[in-house]
Design a protein around this motif. Sequence first.
Motif, PDB file in Angstrom:
ATOM      1  N   UNK A  24     -12.039 -14.674   5.951  1.00  0.00           N
ATOM      2  CA  UNK A  24     -10.776 -15.409   5.774  1.00  0.00           C
ATOM      3  C   UNK A  24      -9.648 -14.490   5.291  1.00  0.00           C
ATOM      4  N   UNK A  25     -10.006 -13.288   4.831  1.00  0.00           N
ATOM      5  CA  UNK A  25      -9.000 -12.356   4.305  1.00  0.00           C
ATOM      6  C   UNK A  25      -8.554 -11.307   5.331  1.00  0.00           C
ATOM      7  N   UNK A  26      -8.948 -11.473   6.611  1.00  0.00           N
ATOM      8  CA  UNK A  26      -8.635 -10.404   7.572  1.00  0.00           C
ATOM      9  C   UNK A  26      -7.144 -10.114   7.668  1.00  0.00           C
ATOM     10  N   UNK A  27      -6.338 -11.148   7.702  1.00  0.00           N
ATOM     11  CA  UNK A  27      -4.892 -10.928   7.786  1.00  0.00           C
ATOM     12  C   UNK A  27      -4.389 -10.269   6.507  1.00  0.00           C
ATOM     13  N   UNK A  28      -4.922 -10.718   5.376  1.00  0.00           N
ATOM     14  CA  UNK A  28      -4.511 -10.140   4.090  1.00  0.00           C
ATOM     15  C   UNK A  28      -4.895  -8.661   4.007  1.00  0.00           C
ATOM     16  N   UNK A  29      -6.045  -8.293   4.564  1.00  0.00           N
ATOM     17  CA  UNK A  29      -6.469  -6.879   4.568  1.00  0.00           C
ATOM     18  C   UNK A  29      -5.500  -6.057   5.415  1.00  0.00           C
ATOM     19  N   UNK A  30      -5.127  -6.587   6.581  1.00  0.00           N
ATOM     20  CA  UNK A  30      -4.170  -5.866   7.431  1.00  0.00           C
ATOM     21  C   UNK A  30      -2.828  -5.710   6.725  1.00  0.00           C
ATOM     22  N   UNK A  31      -2.453  -6.753   6.001  1.00  0.00           N
ATOM     23  CA  UNK A  31      -1.199  -6.719   5.256  1.00  0.00           C
ATOM     24  C   UNK A  31      -1.270  -5.641   4.164  1.00  0.00           C
ATOM     25  N   UNK A  32      -2.402  -5.587   3.459  1.00  0.00           N
ATOM     26  CA  UNK A  32      -2.588  -4.582   2.401  1.00  0.00           C
ATOM     27  C   UNK A  32      -2.521  -3.176   3.001  1.00  0.00           C
ATOM     28  N   UNK A  40      -5.261  -4.278  -2.531  1.00  0.00           N
ATOM     29  CA  UNK A  40      -6.496  -5.026  -2.264  1.00  0.00           C
ATOM     30  C   UNK A  40      -6.942  -5.914  -3.421  1.00  0.00           C
ATOM     31  N   UNK A  41      -6.193  -5.862  -4.545  1.00  0.00           N
ATOM     32  CA  UNK A  41      -6.498  -6.794  -5.629  1.00  0.00           C
ATOM     33  C   UNK A  41      -6.436  -8.221  -5.096  1.00  0.00           C
ATOM     34  N   UNK A  42      -7.401  -9.021  -5.449  1.00  0.00           N
ATOM     35  CA  UNK A  42      -7.473 -10.432  -5.046  1.00  0.00           C
ATOM     36  C   UNK A  42      -7.628 -10.613  -3.532  1.00  0.00           C
ATOM     37  N   UNK A  43      -7.912  -9.510  -2.821  1.00  0.00           N
ATOM     38  CA  UNK A  43      -8.180  -9.571  -1.382  1.00  0.00           C
ATOM     39  C   UNK A  43      -9.616  -9.102  -1.115  1.00  0.00           C
ATOM     40  N   UNK A  97      -1.769   2.827   4.816  1.00  0.00           N
ATOM     41  CA  UNK A  97      -3.077   3.474   4.878  1.00  0.00           C
ATOM     42  C   UNK A  97      -3.919   2.752   5.919  1.00  0.00           C
ATOM     43  N   UNK A  98      -4.391   3.474   6.950  1.00  0.00           N
ATOM     44  CA  UNK A  98      -5.208   2.790   7.954  1.00  0.00           C
ATOM     45  C   UNK A  98      -6.522   2.290   7.374  1.00  0.00           C
ATOM     46  N   UNK A  99      -6.928   1.089   7.775  1.00  0.00           N
ATOM     47  CA  UNK A  99      -8.268   0.612   7.403  1.00  0.00           C
ATOM     48  C   UNK A  99      -8.983   0.170   8.673  1.00  0.00           C
ATOM     49  N   UNK A 100     -10.294   0.305   8.682  1.00  0.00           N
ATOM     50  CA  UNK A 100     -11.104  -0.008   9.849  1.00  0.00           C
ATOM     51  C   UNK A 100     -12.219  -0.960   9.428  1.00  0.00           C
TER      52      UNK A 100
END
Length: 320
Positions: free
Chosen positions: A270-278, A197-200, A284-287
Motif C-alpha cells: 500500500x506504500x508503493x506510491x509513498x516509496x516513489x515519492x520518498x 522513509x519515516x512512516x513509510x 535517490x533511485x530505489x528499486x
Amino acid sequence: MGEFDLIRRFFTRPPRQAVLGVGDDCALWAPTPGMQLALSADLLVAGRHFLPDVDPEALGHKTLAVNLSDLAACGAQPRAFLLSLALPEVNEDWLAGFARGLLALADAHGCELVGGDTTRGPLTLNVTVMGEVPPGQALLRSGAQVGDDVYVSGHLGDARLWLEAWRGQLAPPPAVLAQARARMERPTPRVALGLALRQVASSAADLSDGLLGDLGHILKASGVGAELDEAALPALMATHAAWPLPEAWWRTCVLAGGDDYELVFTAAPAQRVAVQHASAQAQTPVHRIGRIGGEPGVRLRNAQGDLRLVQDLASFDHFA
Ligand code: ADP
Ligand code: MG
C-alpha cells in the motif's frame, strides 16, 4: 606539533548549534524538545577497513559517511559527532586532507564536530554520531511483515568490484575502475532517503556488509524470509555493456559485496506510491527487488523463474 595544537588547528571550529564544542571536558548539546536521540559508532582500522595509503581526504569523508549511513538507516537527522583518532605520527598534510574530507561532509549534512579524543597509536579512526528522530518513527530492523515489498537504493557491488580489482582478481578498464573506486572510497550516505522513509518503510538497514548479510539482519530481527528477483537487482553502476561484470563474479559483488552504503528496506504494498515519492524527494533511485515471505532465509528467483534458497554467500564477518 603537540596534541592540543593539532586539535585546535584541524578539528576546532566555532560552535554552530552546539552549546559548547571542542575544548572543554565535555561538549554540551541541547536536544530538540520531544525528539529521541539516535546514537551510533563505527571504528575504522588501517589495514582492515582501509589501506593506510588511501587518499586522506577520501578517508575523512568515509569515516563520517559510514556513520551517517547508520543514521540514515534509522531515519534520523544527523546533528553532531565525536571523533577519536589514534595516529602513528603527526603528518600535517595528511591531517589537513583528512579534516577537509571529514568536515566537508559534516557541513553538507549540518552535523557538527563537537569533541573527541586524540592519541598516538596504530592508525585507527572512530566516529560516534548523534542524530534525532521523532519518538516511534525510527526505522528498525525488526519491522518487516509478510507481504511487504523489499527495496534497495542506488546500485550494488561497485565497492566489491574495486576490492577484487585491487586484489588482482578482476581487471576492469580504467574508467570502470575509477568509478568503482570512487564508490568504495567516497560512499554517499542515504540520509535524505532515510528521512523521507519515516512512516513509510516498515524496516531498514544500511548495506555495509552486502545485501544478503544486511537484509539477513532484517529478516532475522523480523522473524521472516524473503524472495528476491535476480533480474530486479540494481547491479553495479561502474560496469557497462563494453565491460560487463564477468558472470562468475556477479553474485559475489551484487549479493555479497560490502561497502556500498545503500539502504535496504521493506514497505507494505500500500506504500508503493509513498516509496516513489520518498525516492523523488530524496533524489535517490530505489528499486523494488522482491518481497517478504514467511519461510526463513533468502530465496532468489532466476531469469527462468526458479526459486532457490541462497546458502553459500555469507556476508563479511570479522570473526568468522
Ligand atoms: P580529556 O583530557 O578530557 O580527554 P582531551 O585533552 O583529550 O580531553 O581533549 C581536549 C578537547 O579536545 C576536548 O574537548 C575533546 O573533546 C577535544 N578533542 C580531542 N580530540 C579531538 C578530535 N580528534 N576531534 C575533535 N575534538 C577533539
Ligand atoms: Mg582525551
